[in-house]
Design a protein around this motif. Structure first.
Motif, PDB file in Angstrom:
ATOM      1  N   PHE A  53       0.825  -1.210   0.000  1.00 34.83           N
ATOM      2  CA  PHE A  53       0.000   0.000   0.000  1.00 34.83           C
ATOM      3  C   PHE A  53       0.859   1.260   0.000  1.00 34.83           C
ATOM      4  N   PHE A  54       1.865   1.292   0.862  1.00 34.47           N
ATOM      5  CA  PHE A  54       2.717   2.474   0.971  1.00 34.47           C
ATOM      6  C   PHE A  54       3.764   2.524  -0.141  1.00 34.47           C
ATOM      7  N   GLN A  55       4.255   1.385  -0.568  1.00 35.75           N
ATOM      8  CA  GLN A  55       5.250   1.375  -1.642  1.00 35.75           C
ATOM      9  C   GLN A  55       4.676   1.961  -2.931  1.00 35.75           C
ATOM     10  N   GLU A  56       3.363   1.787  -3.130  1.00 35.04           N
ATOM     11  CA  GLU A  56       2.711   2.339  -4.318  1.00 35.04           C
ATOM     12  C   GLU A  56       2.534   3.852  -4.213  1.00 35.04           C
ATOM     13  N   ARG A  57       2.584   4.398  -3.006  1.00 33.09           N
ATOM     14  CA  ARG A  57       2.259   5.800  -2.788  1.00 33.09           C
ATOM     15  C   ARG A  57       3.424   6.676  -2.324  1.00 33.09           C
ATOM     16  N   LEU A  58       4.472   6.053  -1.813  1.00 33.95           N
ATOM     17  CA  LEU A  58       5.592   6.812  -1.254  1.00 33.95           C
ATOM     18  C   LEU A  58       6.912   6.384  -1.879  1.00 33.95           C
ATOM     19  N   LYS A  59       7.801   7.337  -2.013  1.00 34.45           N
ATOM     20  CA  LYS A  59       9.145   7.027  -2.478  1.00 34.45           C
ATOM     21  C   LYS A  59       9.997   6.639  -1.273  1.00 34.45           C
ATOM     22  N   PRO A  60      10.840   5.618  -1.416  1.00 41.12           N
ATOM     23  CA  PRO A  60      11.727   5.241  -0.309  1.00 41.12           C
ATOM     24  C   PRO A  60      12.559   6.426   0.195  1.00 41.12           C
ATOM     25  N   SER A  61      12.915   7.336  -0.710  1.00 44.79           N
ATOM     26  CA  SER A  61      13.722   8.489  -0.300  1.00 44.79           C
ATOM     27  C   SER A  61      12.952   9.407   0.645  1.00 44.79           C
ATOM     28  N   GLU A  62      11.620   9.498   0.482  1.00 43.46           N
ATOM     29  CA  GLU A  62      10.810  10.326   1.378  1.00 43.46           C
ATOM     30  C   GLU A  62      10.808   9.748   2.791  1.00 43.46           C
ATOM     31  N   ILE A  63      10.641   8.433   2.869  1.00 39.52           N
ATOM     32  CA  ILE A  63      10.663   7.769   4.178  1.00 39.52           C
ATOM     33  C   ILE A  63      12.050   7.913   4.794  1.00 39.52           C
ATOM     34  N   GLY A  64      13.075   7.676   4.006  1.00 39.19           N
ATOM     35  CA  GLY A  64      14.442   7.790   4.505  1.00 39.19           C
ATOM     36  C   GLY A  64      14.749   9.173   5.034  1.00 39.19           C
ATOM     37  N   ARG A  65      14.302  10.195   4.311  1.00 39.25           N
ATOM     38  CA  ARG A  65      14.527  11.574   4.762  1.00 39.25           C
ATOM     39  C   ARG A  65      13.791  11.837   6.070  1.00 39.25           C
ATOM     40  N   MET A  66      12.538  11.344   6.178  1.00 39.30           N
ATOM     41  CA  MET A  66      11.770  11.537   7.409  1.00 39.30           C
ATOM     42  C   MET A  66      12.465  10.854   8.586  1.00 39.30           C
ATOM     43  N   VAL A  67      12.871   9.613   8.399  1.00 40.69           N
ATOM     44  CA  VAL A  67      13.537   8.867   9.471  1.00 40.69           C
ATOM     45  C   VAL A  67      14.819   9.575   9.888  1.00 40.69           C
ATOM     46  N   ASN A  68      15.603  10.016   8.919  1.00 40.37           N
ATOM     47  CA  ASN A  68      16.854  10.709   9.239  1.00 40.37           C
ATOM     48  C   ASN A  68      16.605  12.025   9.959  1.00 40.37           C
ATOM     49  N   ASP A  69      15.605  12.783   9.509  1.00 38.85           N
ATOM     50  CA  ASP A  69      15.273  14.047  10.173  1.00 38.85           C
ATOM     51  C   ASP A  69      14.830  13.818  11.611  1.00 38.85           C
ATOM     52  N   ILE A  70      13.993  12.813  11.812  1.00 41.34           N
ATOM     53  CA  ILE A  70      13.520  12.528  13.172  1.00 41.34           C
ATOM     54  C   ILE A  70      14.694  12.114  14.053  1.00 41.34           C
ATOM     55  N   ARG A  71      15.514  11.221  13.546  1.00 41.55           N
ATOM     56  CA  ARG A  71      16.657  10.753  14.338  1.00 41.55           C
ATOM     57  C   ARG A  71      17.590  11.915  14.706  1.00 41.55           C
ATOM     58  N   ARG A  72      17.742  12.858  13.803  1.00 43.16           N
ATOM     59  CA  ARG A  72      18.676  13.961  13.999  1.00 43.16           C
ATOM     60  C   ARG A  72      18.073  15.114  14.812  1.00 43.16           C
ATOM     61  N   LEU A  73      16.779  15.380  14.656  1.00 42.99           N
ATOM     62  CA  LEU A  73      16.201  16.596  15.204  1.00 42.99           C
ATOM     63  C   LEU A  73      15.207  16.397  16.353  1.00 42.99           C
ATOM     64  N   ALA A  74      14.649  15.206  16.473  1.00 41.26           N
ATOM     65  CA  ALA A  74      13.652  14.970  17.523  1.00 41.26           C
ATOM     66  C   ALA A  74      14.330  14.607  18.841  1.00 41.26           C
ATOM     67  N   ILE A  75      13.568  14.674  19.902  1.00 46.01           N
ATOM     68  CA  ILE A  75      14.023  14.177  21.200  1.00 46.01           C
ATOM     69  C   ILE A  75      13.876  12.658  21.145  1.00 46.01           C
ATOM     70  N   MET A  76      14.979  11.948  21.190  1.00 42.02           N
ATOM     71  CA  MET A  76      14.930  10.487  21.105  1.00 42.02           C
ATOM     72  C   MET A  76      14.894   9.912  22.515  1.00 42.02           C
ATOM     73  N   CYS A  77      13.949   9.018  22.757  1.00 42.09           N
ATOM     74  CA  CYS A  77      13.648   8.526  24.106  1.00 42.09           C
ATOM     75  C   CYS A  77      13.950   7.039  24.250  1.00 42.09           C
ATOM     76  N   ASP A  78      15.175   6.692  24.167  1.00 42.70           N
ATOM     77  CA  ASP A  78      15.535   5.278  24.320  1.00 42.70           C
ATOM     78  C   ASP A  78      16.488   5.136  25.495  1.00 42.70           C
ATOM     79  N   PRO A  79      16.321   4.144  26.330  1.00 42.45           N
ATOM     80  CA  PRO A  79      15.271   3.119  26.357  1.00 42.45           C
ATOM     81  C   PRO A  79      13.982   3.677  26.971  1.00 42.45           C
ATOM     82  N   LEU A  80      12.913   2.915  26.806  1.00 40.76           N
ATOM     83  CA  LEU A  80      11.602   3.316  27.308  1.00 40.76           C
ATOM     84  C   LEU A  80      11.188   2.472  28.498  1.00 40.76           C
TER      85      LEU A  80
END
Length: 137
Positions: A53-80
């Motif tokens: 469903f998502f592969q038909e609608r999203l480019k892998p690069s869009e997901i990769g950019r989102m994941v990288n942005d979150i990892r770099r800019l969000a407050i990461m809460c590990d471990p939980l």
């Protein structure tokens, strides 16, 4: 203000421009709030985005950019910490994330599970549309 955005909100933000999830994702990128996430969520984003469903609608690069942005800019809460409150145990990590960062809001489209809880500790659990209204005040 600190927010946790459910994976369904993040994926929706990439799929349809001009929607409440898209607005919220862009508001975060513009620095209007702090986003909290975890490696568990980033793994979920990668895993779910590989479904046909998502592969038909999203480019892998869009997901990769989102994941990288979150990892770099969000407050990461590990471990939980362990939280066992959601009717769907797969969503408990979102509640734990909100708990760790004392999030003001957990934003989700999950009507039957997370939204039904309404709050977790000091965190309000609301829809993307309702979160947009908070920003408009």
């Amino acid at each position: 203000m600190r927010l946790v955005l459910d994976t369904n909100i993040l994926l929706s933000a990439l799929m349809v421009r001009g929607t409440p999830p898209d607005y919220l994702y862009n508001a975060w990128r513009q620095g209007r709030f702090e986003l909290a996430s975890t490696e568990v969520q980033l793994d979920e984003l990668n895993r779910v985005s590989r479904r046909p469903f998502f592969q038909e609608r999203l480019k892998p690069s869009e997901i990769g950019r989102m994941v990288n942005d979150i990892r770099r800019l969000a407050i990461m809460c590990d471990p939980l910490p362990t939280v066992e409150l959601s009717p769907d145990p797969d969503d408990d990590y979102l509640l734990a994330t909100a708990q760790v960062v004392a999030a003001d809001y957990l934003v989700t489209g999950d009507k039957s599970d997370l939204l039904a809880l309404e709050r977790h500790g000091g965190t309000r659990i609301i829809s993307a549309r309702n979160m947009m209204q908070v920003f408009e005040k």
